[in-house]
Design a protein around this motif. Structure first.
Motif, mmCIF file in Angstrom:
data_model
loop_
_atom_site.group_PDB
_atom_site.id
_atom_site.type_symbol
_atom_site.label_atom_id
_atom_site.label_comp_id
_atom_site.label_asym_id
_atom_site.label_seq_id
_atom_site.Cartn_x
_atom_site.Cartn_y
_atom_site.Cartn_z
ATOM 1 N N THR A 1 0.843 -1.190 0.000
ATOM 2 C CA THR A 1 0.000 0.000 0.000
ATOM 3 C C THR A 1 0.878 1.239 0.000
ATOM 4 O O THR A 1 1.925 1.264 0.660
ATOM 5 C CB THR A 1 -0.917 0.013 1.242
ATOM 6 N N SER A 2 0.458 2.248 -0.742
ATOM 7 C CA SER A 2 1.174 3.519 -0.777
ATOM 8 C C SER A 2 0.176 4.660 -0.668
ATOM 9 O O SER A 2 -0.975 4.551 -1.104
ATOM 10 C CB SER A 2 1.992 3.664 -2.066
ATOM 11 N N ALA A 3 0.617 5.765 -0.061
ATOM 12 C CA ALA A 3 -0.217 6.955 0.100
ATOM 13 C C ALA A 3 0.531 8.148 -0.474
ATOM 14 O O ALA A 3 1.721 8.351 -0.189
ATOM 15 C CB ALA A 3 -0.554 7.189 1.568
ATOM 16 N N ASP A 4 -0.159 8.950 -1.289
ATOM 17 C CA ASP A 4 0.432 10.121 -1.932
ATOM 18 C C ASP A 4 -0.298 11.376 -1.471
ATOM 19 O O ASP A 4 -1.530 11.407 -1.438
ATOM 20 C CB ASP A 4 0.333 10.022 -3.462
ATOM 21 N N VAL A 5 0.483 12.403 -1.122
ATOM 22 C CA VAL A 5 -0.061 13.733 -0.852
ATOM 23 C C VAL A 5 0.140 14.556 -2.120
ATOM 24 O O VAL A 5 1.270 14.724 -2.585
ATOM 25 C CB VAL A 5 0.641 14.392 0.345
#
Length: 238
Positions: A65-69
């Motif tokens: 899982t990855s999260a981008d701002v």
């Protein structure tokens, strides 16, 4: 005179900033989208929430899982949560709390009836504020659209053709509800590939924020939070 003007500017700036932010939160909606991609058994999900140019995108697949701002289409920061490999737990010596005799005594003790009754009373007091919060979220939410490209084959040509016929029967009804599905039948093998994206927007997000703050600041909610903290601290001390 100059000092008074400077003081007036200092006092007016925070008020202007607060009013501008409140106006933007009323005018600019929060837009969210969910995308599901299935390709030969590989499943990928993408969830994105954006307000104006600011947004957060969360992606999940078999790798992790990855999260981008994000700001517009530009990614400012990415946090990657890699999927941990399965590790067999090492055997450990049973603690005193794990012994059957201790567990049985703890089970007899349990939470006291006055605390349980108090929790139920507080939860009942929060029913109407919770219904009001859910009502505001439901009223301000808008279903924008859903698009899907599906490749489907059941392995049975007759069954695949029957599903394809049902699809054509309801296709134009779904398009009236802003749901567009492009179905490609495959008659010679069993297959399922899907690229689906659904978009939902939240109009007037400041109304949801106010309703959520009203729920969080409700005396019963604060008392219930304090009660849960006391219960957890008491269990830790025991």
């Amino acid at each position: 005179m100059d000092a008074l003007l400077l003081l007036a500017c200092v006092l007016a700036c925070p008020i202007i900033i607060i009013l501008t932010g409140a106006l933007l939160l009323y005018i600019v909606p929060v837009r969210s989208s969910i995308r599901l991609l299935v390709n030969e058994g590989d499943v990928r999900e993408t969830f994105m929430v954006a307000w104006g140019l600011a947004g957060v995108r969360i992606r999940h697949d078999s790798q992790g899982t990855s999260a981008d701002v994000m700001g517009g289409r530009y990614v400012f920061y990415t946090q990657i949560f890699e999927k941990e490999e399965g590790v067999s737990p090492s055997p450990k010596k049973p603690e005193i709390e794990d012994l059957p005799e201790v567990r049985e005594k703890e089970g007899r003790g349990g939470p006291s009836f006055p605390m349980f009754s108090r929790t139920i009373r507080l939860a009942r007091s929060l029913i109407h504020p919770a219904i009001s919060l859910v009502s505001v979220i439901w009223r301000e939410s808008r279903f924008d659209s859903m698009q899907a490209k599906i490749t489907l084959g059941t392995g049975n040509p007759a069954q695949t053709g029957e599903i394809y016929g049902y699809y054509w029967a309801v296709r134009f009804i779904l398009e009236a509800w802003r749901i567009r599905i492009d179905l490609e039948p495959v008659f010679d093998r069993e297959v399922f590939n899907c690229d689906l994206e659904m978009k939902v927007s939240l109009h007037h997000p400041i109304l949801v924020i106010i309703s959520g703050a009203r729920f969080a600041l409700h005396p019963a909610a604060r008392e219930l939070f304090t009660l849960s903290r006391e219960g957890s601290s008491g269990a830790g001390a025991a």
